[in-house]
Design an enzyme around this catalytic site. Structure first.
Site, mmCIF file in Angstrom:
data_model
loop_
_atom_site.group_PDB
_atom_site.id
_atom_site.type_symbol
_atom_site.label_atom_id
_atom_site.label_comp_id
_atom_site.label_asym_id
_atom_site.label_seq_id
_atom_site.Cartn_x
_atom_site.Cartn_y
_atom_site.Cartn_z
ATOM 1 N N HIS A 1 0.846 -1.198 0.000
ATOM 2 C CA HIS A 1 0.000 0.000 0.000
ATOM 3 C C HIS A 1 0.882 1.249 0.000
ATOM 4 O O HIS A 1 1.927 1.266 0.656
ATOM 5 C CB HIS A 1 -0.899 0.031 1.238
ATOM 6 C CG HIS A 1 -1.705 -1.211 1.429
ATOM 7 N ND1 HIS A 1 -2.604 -1.661 0.490
ATOM 8 C CD2 HIS A 1 -1.735 -2.112 2.443
ATOM 9 C CE1 HIS A 1 -3.153 -2.789 0.931
ATOM 10 N NE2 HIS A 1 -2.640 -3.079 2.104
ATOM 11 N N GLU B 1 -1.669 -0.318 8.321
ATOM 12 C CA GLU B 1 -2.673 -1.208 8.916
ATOM 13 C C GLU B 1 -2.027 -2.127 9.942
ATOM 14 O O GLU B 1 -0.800 -2.144 10.106
ATOM 15 C CB GLU B 1 -3.343 -2.042 7.820
ATOM 16 C CG GLU B 1 -2.401 -2.936 7.042
ATOM 17 C CD GLU B 1 -3.034 -3.552 5.802
ATOM 18 O OE1 GLU B 1 -4.059 -3.042 5.317
ATOM 19 O OE2 GLU B 1 -2.463 -4.540 5.302
ATOM 20 N N ARG C 1 -1.313 -4.739 -6.271
ATOM 21 C CA ARG C 1 -1.003 -6.170 -6.339
ATOM 22 C C ARG C 1 0.261 -6.380 -7.157
ATOM 23 O O ARG C 1 0.357 -5.909 -8.284
ATOM 24 C CB ARG C 1 -2.145 -6.932 -7.029
ATOM 25 C CG ARG C 1 -3.327 -7.206 -6.165
ATOM 26 C CD ARG C 1 -4.290 -8.177 -6.843
ATOM 27 N NE ARG C 1 -5.631 -7.837 -6.420
ATOM 28 C CZ ARG C 1 -6.527 -7.228 -7.186
ATOM 29 N NH1 ARG C 1 -6.255 -6.938 -8.431
ATOM 30 N NH2 ARG C 1 -7.705 -6.929 -6.703
#
Length: 325
Positions: free
Chosen positions: A104, A121, A199
């Site tokens: 990310h 996260e 990805r």
């Protein structure tokens, strides 16, 4: 109008790698004939705004609540900073198969490319099958050149760090850290309000139409943090009826609570909303001296900032994550 602990309607996400543990282990009322990989518990993400499930505000959207209650809900400093954009996204993830290897972007890159927040996260493993593992970071010193060479050869896994996990394993994933959740893992994820994922590799998978999912290999190159860490898992020891710190960063603080006695929580100096994510058992949130709300395993509740003195009463032993900013 009085505020109270707010539960939202979970938003199910069908995925190529999803399973049925959200229904079987966390009692989500989702379609059993679909591969549901994620339950978005509290979301302010565009086109995925959570709706209230309980009390007199039932049916209201999270954004409407912030419009209506502002700092009473978020806290003064957070309302000033974020306005009516809720700063976190809370999810449960059920990986019945491995997720893609991904990364990310940080705030700076996400702002430049997508006019969005970045995505830092953390994961808390609720249930892991025997020998379940995940990918987080690198296992050796890597630079952009080596990374691109391994990607081109189809040998990316050679340089990635794989870790075996068990129930209670915890990982902090700052933006830029390469990662992938492995097969057989159910976890809670706390993250910035962002849905941007690059990805890099998806195990050569195809969907029912024979199509592979989109990759973002070029965009990922600049987003990756190539540094090597000594340890990727978060070491901690939980003590019963005490608060254990799991993560502290600019974006969120997460604590673990395991308790079999009533515990008092005083948030009067915090100036932030609180989120409880129930991992085991059941407990009551007692507030305003008389009012109480029952929280069951697999449920997430948003506690408005103005409810800053609470007690938590377990029915039997309970455990939860406590999140705030």
């Amino acid at each position: 109008m009085h505020l109270y602990p707010i539960k939202f309607v979970p938003i199910p996400k069908e995925t190529i790698w999803g399973g049925n543990k959200l229904e079987s282990l966390l009692s989500k009322d989702f379609p059993t004939n679909k591969k549901i990989g994620e339950s978005w518990e509290i979301s302010g993400v565009k086109d995925n705004i959570s709706l209230v499930a309980n009390g007199h505000l039932k049916g209201e959207s999270l954004n409407k609540l912030i419009d209506k209650f502002g700092s009473r809900l978020l806290g003064h400093k957070l309302y000033e900073k974020f306005g009516n954009e809720f700063p976190l996204l809370i999810k449960f993830i059920d990986a019945d198969d491995a997720l893609s290897i991904q990364v990310h972007p940080d705030d700076k890159l996400a702002k430049k490319r997508h006019n969005s927040f970045g995505k830092t996260e953390m994961w808390y493993v609720i249930d892991a099958e025997k020998d379940a593992n995940l990918i987080v970071g690198f296992n050796q010193r890597v630079d952009q050149k080596l990374y691109q060479q391994k990607l081109k050869e189809g040998n990316l896994e050679d340089i990635l760090n794989t870790e075996q996990v068990k129930n209670g394993s915890c990982y902090f994933i700052p933006a830029g850290r390469v990662h992938a959740i492995g097969k057989g893992i159910l976890l809670a994820e706390i993250q910035q309000n962002s849905d941007i994922t690059y990805r890099m590799y998806d195990w050569n998978r195809v969907d029912q139409q024979g199509k592979s999912r989109e990759l973002h290999t070029e965009m990922a190159v600049d987003a990756i943090d190539y540094s090597l860490e000594e340890e990727y898992a978060t070491p901690y020891t939980s003590e019963i009826n005490k608060t254990t710190s799991l993560a502290q960063c600019d974006y969120f603080t997460t604590n673990h609570l395991v308790f079999d006695l009533e515990i008092m929580r005083d948030y009067s100096l915090l100036d932030s909303f609180i989120i409880y994510i129930c991992l085991e058992g059941e407990f009551e949130i007692c507030y305003n001296n008389l009012d109480r709300t029952l929280v069951k395993k697999g449920e997430s509740f948003l506690i408005p900032a103005e409810l800053n003195n609470l007690s938590l009463k377990p029915k039997t032993q309970a455990s939860c994550l406590e999140v705030y900013i």
